[in-house]
Design a protein around this motif. Structure first.
Motif, short mmCIF file in Angstrom:
data_model
loop_
_atom_site.label_atom_id
_atom_site.label_comp_id
_atom_site.label_asym_id
_atom_site.label_seq_id
_atom_site.Cartn_x
_atom_site.Cartn_y
_atom_site.Cartn_z
N LEU A 62 44.31 36.68 10.83
CA LEU A 62 44.40 36.62 12.29
C LEU A 62 43.25 35.80 12.87
N GLU A 63 42.06 36.04 12.37
CA GLU A 63 40.89 35.31 12.86
C GLU A 63 41.06 33.81 12.61
N LYS A 64 41.60 33.45 11.47
CA LYS A 64 41.82 32.03 11.14
C LYS A 64 42.79 31.39 12.12
N LEU A 65 43.85 32.09 12.45
CA LEU A 65 44.83 31.55 13.40
C LEU A 65 44.24 31.38 14.79
N VAL B 87 49.79 37.20 21.54
CA VAL B 87 49.78 38.17 20.44
C VAL B 87 50.19 39.54 20.98
N ALA B 88 51.05 40.22 20.26
CA ALA B 88 51.37 41.62 20.53
C ALA B 88 50.80 42.44 19.39
N LEU B 89 49.81 43.28 19.72
CA LEU B 89 49.10 44.08 18.71
C LEU B 89 49.58 45.52 18.79
N ASP B 90 50.01 46.04 17.66
CA ASP B 90 50.47 47.43 17.60
C ASP B 90 49.29 48.37 17.36
N ASP C 275 39.11 44.21 18.67
CA ASP C 275 37.89 43.69 19.30
C ASP C 275 37.92 42.17 19.37
N LEU C 276 38.43 41.54 18.33
CA LEU C 276 38.53 40.08 18.30
C LEU C 276 39.41 39.58 19.44
N LEU C 277 40.54 40.21 19.63
CA LEU C 277 41.46 39.79 20.68
C LEU C 277 40.87 40.02 22.07
N GLU D 234 46.18 35.18 25.57
CA GLU D 234 47.04 36.18 26.20
C GLU D 234 47.53 37.14 25.11
N PHE D 235 47.38 38.43 25.35
CA PHE D 235 47.84 39.40 24.36
C PHE D 235 48.14 40.73 25.02
#
Length: 234
Positions: free
Chosen positions: A117-120, A129-132, A157-159, A165-166
């Motif tokens: 995820l960090e790489k992207l 991004v939609a984070l569950d 925390d990264l997001l 937008e997430f």
């Protein structure tokens, strides 16, 4: 069985389980296709995509998927990468190819493959991004059958620290998560600095799911939820 493997698309010629050719629901304000990646490192009891979760590979190659997307240029706005767990794969070059077709990209993820995820994000390959947020830390293992809460936590925390937008969302089966559990999530999000809308997705009753769950028997009292964040029910 170890379900926490990460894969290279270069070594998996058919990583994609299926493609939904059109949706106006899964990517806010976009007409999109959904690319479903095979396999997942979680075993959430309420998950109704069990065929995708347990699949060891798909039947569609990344090049076949790109050929399909080429046929949808000017017809669709975006592409949703979902699963299963899409970030179990290194998606960098695949998404670059999608972006060359001028699609915007949304990622659905459980956040436990932090490095991918960090790489992207660092390569600015994602638009949404939609984070569950599956469960509070105390219930994470019981809900997901996975121990990687700390990786999820780092992704959250990264997001929050990023400009992307997430959204954060939780699937609710009221026999598994109580208002107290959801309030723990809300308070944790608020403490971390999350200020966006928090989405709660009510359990979808289907013929099959991983835990063979039925319609919830527990009454979930929505008015007992804290009002620290805007909540939208889906």
């Amino acid at each position: 069985m170890n379900t926490d493997k990460e894969f290279s698309l270069k070594n998996n010629h058919s990583p994609i389980y299926d493609i939904t050719k059109f949706t106006h629901l899964d990517y806010p304000d976009h007409l999109a296709a959904i690319i479903w990646f095979a396999g997942c490192n979680m075993r959430c009891d309420y998950c109704y995509n069990k065929e995708i979760v347990f699949a060891k590979s798909g039947s569609i190659s990344q090049e076949d998927a790109l050929d399909f997307l080429r046929s949808r240029v000017s017809l669709l706005d975006g592409v949703v990468l979902s699963g299963g767990e899409a970030t179990a794969y290194d998606l960098t070059e695949f998404i670059r190819a999608i972006k060359e077709l001028r699609f915007e990209v949304k990622l659905d993820t459980n956040g436990t493959h932090f490095n991918n995820l960090e790489k992207l994000l660092s390569n600015k390959l994602l638009d949404y991004v939609a984070l569950d947020y599956k469960a509070p830390k105390e219930k994470f293992l019981a809900i997901t059958h996975n121990t990687r809460f700390e990786d999820f936590s780092k992704s959250l925390d990264l997001l929050i620290a990023s400009n992307i937008e997430f959204e954060v969302r939780t699937t609710l089966h009221s026999d598994l998560l109580t208002p107290t559990d959801i309030n723990m999530i809300i308070k944790d999000l608020k403490k971390r600095g999350y200020t966006k809308t928090y989405y709660i997705q009510e359990f979808l009753v289907t013929e099959t799911n991983i835990g063979n769950l039925k319609k919830p028997t527990s009454n979930f009292i929505k008015k007992n939820l804290d009002n620290l964040l805007e909540i939208v029910w889906r």
